[in-house]
Enzyme design. Structure first.
Site, PDB file in Angstrom:
ATOM      1  N   TYR A  11       0.827  -1.214   0.000  1.00  0.00           N
ATOM      2  CA  TYR A  11       0.000   0.000   0.000  1.00  0.00           C
ATOM      3  C   TYR A  11       0.866   1.271   0.000  1.00  0.00           C
ATOM      4  O   TYR A  11       0.903   2.033  -0.984  1.00  0.00           O
ATOM      5  CB  TYR A  11      -0.934  -0.060   1.212  1.00  0.00           C
ATOM      6  CG  TYR A  11      -1.666   1.209   1.560  1.00  0.00           C
ATOM      7  CD1 TYR A  11      -2.211   2.035   0.569  1.00  0.00           C
ATOM      8  CD2 TYR A  11      -1.847   1.572   2.884  1.00  0.00           C
ATOM      9  CE1 TYR A  11      -2.904   3.193   0.904  1.00  0.00           C
ATOM     10  CE2 TYR A  11      -2.548   2.721   3.233  1.00  0.00           C
ATOM     11  CZ  TYR A  11      -3.064   3.536   2.242  1.00  0.00           C
ATOM     12  OH  TYR A  11      -3.739   4.673   2.577  1.00  0.00           O
ATOM     13  N   ASP A  31      10.069  -6.774  -3.650  1.00  0.00           N
ATOM     14  CA  ASP A  31       8.898  -7.186  -2.869  1.00  0.00           C
ATOM     15  C   ASP A  31       8.675  -8.676  -3.077  1.00  0.00           C
ATOM     16  O   ASP A  31       8.775  -9.169  -4.207  1.00  0.00           O
ATOM     17  CB  ASP A  31       7.666  -6.385  -3.332  1.00  0.00           C
ATOM     18  CG  ASP A  31       6.548  -6.404  -2.303  1.00  0.00           C
ATOM     19  OD1 ASP A  31       6.161  -5.334  -1.818  1.00  0.00           O
ATOM     20  OD2 ASP A  31       6.053  -7.519  -1.987  1.00  0.00           O
ATOM     21  N   ALA A  72       7.608  -5.307   5.486  1.00  0.00           N
ATOM     22  CA  ALA A  72       7.427  -5.792   6.853  1.00  0.00           C
ATOM     23  C   ALA A  72       6.101  -6.515   6.948  1.00  0.00           C
ATOM     24  O   ALA A  72       5.232  -6.363   6.082  1.00  0.00           O
ATOM     25  CB  ALA A  72       7.421  -4.617   7.834  1.00  0.00           C
ATOM     26  N   TYR A 138       4.613  -6.612  17.140  1.00  0.00           N
ATOM     27  CA  TYR A 138       4.775  -5.758  15.952  1.00  0.00           C
ATOM     28  C   TYR A 138       5.477  -4.459  16.348  1.00  0.00           C
ATOM     29  O   TYR A 138       6.501  -4.082  15.759  1.00  0.00           O
ATOM     30  CB  TYR A 138       3.396  -5.464  15.326  1.00  0.00           C
ATOM     31  CG  TYR A 138       3.419  -4.335  14.321  1.00  0.00           C
ATOM     32  CD1 TYR A 138       4.115  -4.446  13.123  1.00  0.00           C
ATOM     33  CD2 TYR A 138       2.746  -3.137  14.580  1.00  0.00           C
ATOM     34  CE1 TYR A 138       4.138  -3.402  12.206  1.00  0.00           C
ATOM     35  CE2 TYR A 138       2.761  -2.091  13.672  1.00  0.00           C
ATOM     36  CZ  TYR A 138       3.462  -2.227  12.484  1.00  0.00           C
ATOM     37  OH  TYR A 138       3.484  -1.185  11.584  1.00  0.00           O
ATOM     38  N   PHE A 166       1.240   7.356  12.079  1.00  0.00           N
ATOM     39  CA  PHE A 166       0.051   7.061  12.853  1.00  0.00           C
ATOM     40  C   PHE A 166      -0.902   6.300  11.910  1.00  0.00           C
ATOM     41  O   PHE A 166      -0.453   5.365  11.269  1.00  0.00           O
ATOM     42  CB  PHE A 166      -0.470   8.331  13.536  1.00  0.00           C
ATOM     43  CG  PHE A 166       0.371   8.637  14.779  1.00  0.00           C
ATOM     44  CD1 PHE A 166       1.744   8.865  14.674  1.00  0.00           C
ATOM     45  CD2 PHE A 166      -0.179   8.608  16.044  1.00  0.00           C
ATOM     46  CE1 PHE A 166       2.540   9.061  15.806  1.00  0.00           C
ATOM     47  CE2 PHE A 166       0.603   8.817  17.184  1.00  0.00           C
ATOM     48  CZ  PHE A 166       1.955   9.038  17.059  1.00  0.00           C
ATOM     49  N   LEU A 185      -9.514   0.128   9.774  1.00  0.00           N
ATOM     50  CA  LEU A 185     -10.897   0.592   9.895  1.00  0.00           C
ATOM     51  C   LEU A 185     -11.482   1.135   8.590  1.00  0.00           C
ATOM     52  O   LEU A 185     -12.566   0.710   8.164  1.00  0.00           O
ATOM     53  CB  LEU A 185     -10.973   1.662  10.999  1.00  0.00           C
ATOM     54  CG  LEU A 185     -12.352   2.262  11.227  1.00  0.00           C
ATOM     55  CD1 LEU A 185     -13.323   1.208  11.722  1.00  0.00           C
ATOM     56  CD2 LEU A 185     -12.275   3.429  12.224  1.00  0.00           C
TER      57      LEU A 185
END
Ligand SMILES: NC(=O)c1ccc[n+]([C@@H]2O[C@H](COP(=O)([O-])OP(=O)(O)OC[C@H]3O[C@@H](n4cnc5c(N)ncnc54)[C@H](O)[C@@H]3O)[C@@H](O)[C@H]2O)c1
Ligand SMILES: O=c1ccn([C@@H]2O[C@H](COP(=O)(O)OP(=O)(O)O[C@H]3O[C@H](CO)[C@H](O)[C@H](O)[C@H]3O)[C@@H](O)[C@H]2O)c(=O)[nH]1
Length: 324
Positions: A11, A31, A72, A138, A166, A185
């Site tokens: 993303y 990747d 990650a 994590y 964040f 979310l």
């Protein structure tokens, strides 16, 4: 600059790779497609399917000058159930990358750290000087890499920056969030609006917040991408910089759902559910340091804009039908 982007099929990495290419950099994406998608890699970038451990060294030998390190694992509940995966990939994989960098004389790195390193914060907004006390593997794995980078800067002259994101949301054109196992979310709520899910569960209604649901600081992925370009340019050998990245304002889960209803025009049924283990009540960033030191400013701080861009991306078939 020739830049290696690890995790550039994911993303955030795909957005930053696109931004870097648009700014005229030569981009190589590494990747393993464990959670990413080959068609998310910008066409202007070279793509190598491979891992940090097995493939970074040979790519670094090809004239790479800097590394943007996104690769990650990043699902908190998975990290609690399988901590070894997080120590192995996030810490072990990163150490292999750093050693390959050192062997090839590449010392410039921007790393994806996280608000999760702060755990349950003592105060709001959180500054970079607040205690690092992760409450899950994590966050612990990311805190370990932050420490490692400080030491590589001190002892090996690395020019290193940890960006502590964040809650990242939104999309940049055809680049957006489409995790097979989605825990975040906003994409979950938009999935309800698209009819992919019946309802959204609100994890916890008894937190010490105005409406009882958790409060988070949502940052547009494009604003985050621009911070990477600034960090890349500002990096100085021998110095490890740490910057929080958020907008400095918190939105509750219920408020986010309401914004999604307005943006999509869909009723979006929500149901109360148990607290999700390990969720802090409130996470809001102070990003004053990156504002004053690097001149970073968010261009899309409005939550409706962030949700609107994510919605456009989701409506267009999760990125698969975009052209360029
Ligand atoms: N999304 C957020 O809100 C958020 C918040 C804070 C920090 N972060 C961090 O930002 C980074 C990017 O997050 P994202 O949401 O884009 O995740 P993502 O899962 O979409 O992207 C990670 C990419 O790394 C690849 N990858 C994983 N391990 C690899 C390995 N060993 N070798 C090669 N490739 C590997 C995956 O296939 C994937 O494409 C991560 O490091 C994450 O911890 C994300
Ligand atoms: O279906 C859902 C999904 C989430 N939530 C709630 O929405 C809030 C945001 O949850 P996300 O999973 O979207 O994001 P997190 O705040 O848990 O995690 C994000 O921030 C963390 C730092 O705290 C890590 O960096 C992590 O990678 C990143 O996704 C939380 O209160 C969560 O309980 C729900 O109520 N229902």
């Amino acid at each position: 600059m020739k830049v290696l982007v690890t995790g550039g099929a994911g993303y955030i990495g795909s957005v930053v790779a696109a931004r870097l290419a648009a700014a005229g950099h030569e981009v190589v994406v590494l990747d393993d497609l464990s959670t990413g998608h080959a068609d998310a890699v910008p066409k202007a970038a070279a793509f190598v399917r491979g891992t940090l451990r097995d493939d970074a060294a040979r790519l670094l030998a090809g004239g790479v000058e800097a590394v943007l390190h996104f690769a990650a694992r990043s699902v908190v509940p998975e990290s609690v159930a399988h901590p070894e995966r997080y120590w192995d990939n996030n810490v072990g994989g990163t150490l292999a990358l750093l050693e390959a960098m050192r062997a090839n004389g590449v010392g410039r790195i921007v790393f994806s750290s996280t608000a999760a390193v702060y755990g349950e914060p003592e105060r709001t907004p959180i500054t970079e000087d607040d205690p690092v006390r992760p409450t899950n593997p994590y966050g612990a794995s990311k805190a370990a890499v932050d420490s490692c980078l400080a030491e590589y800067a001190r002892m090996h002259g690395f020019a290193a920056t940890s960006l502590r994101y964040f809650n990242v949301a939104g999309a940049y054109g055809r680049y957006g969030e489409r995790h097979t196992t989605e825990t975040h979310l906003i994409p979950i709520v938009l999935g309800v609006a698209l009819g992919e899910r019946d309802s959204v569960k609100v994890f916890g209604d008894d937190y010490p917040t105005p409406d009882g649901s958790c409060v988070r600081d949502y940052i547009h992925v494009d604003d985050l991408a621009r911070a990477h370009l600034l960090a890349l340019e500002a990096a100085e050998p021998g110095r490890h910089r740490v910057y929080n990245l958020g907008n400095g304002s918190g939105f509750s889960v219920l408020e986010v759902i309401e914004v999604c209803r307005k943006v999509t025009g869909h009723a979006i049924p929500a149901e109360r559910a148990e607290r999700r283990p390990g969720d802090p009540a409130v996470l809001v960033a102070s990003s004053e340091r990156i504002r004053s030191e690097l001149g970073w400013r968010p261009e899309h701080p409005d939550l409706a804009t962030i949700v609107g861009d994510a919605w456009t991306f989701h409506v267009h078939g999760s990125g698969r039908r975009w052209e360029a």
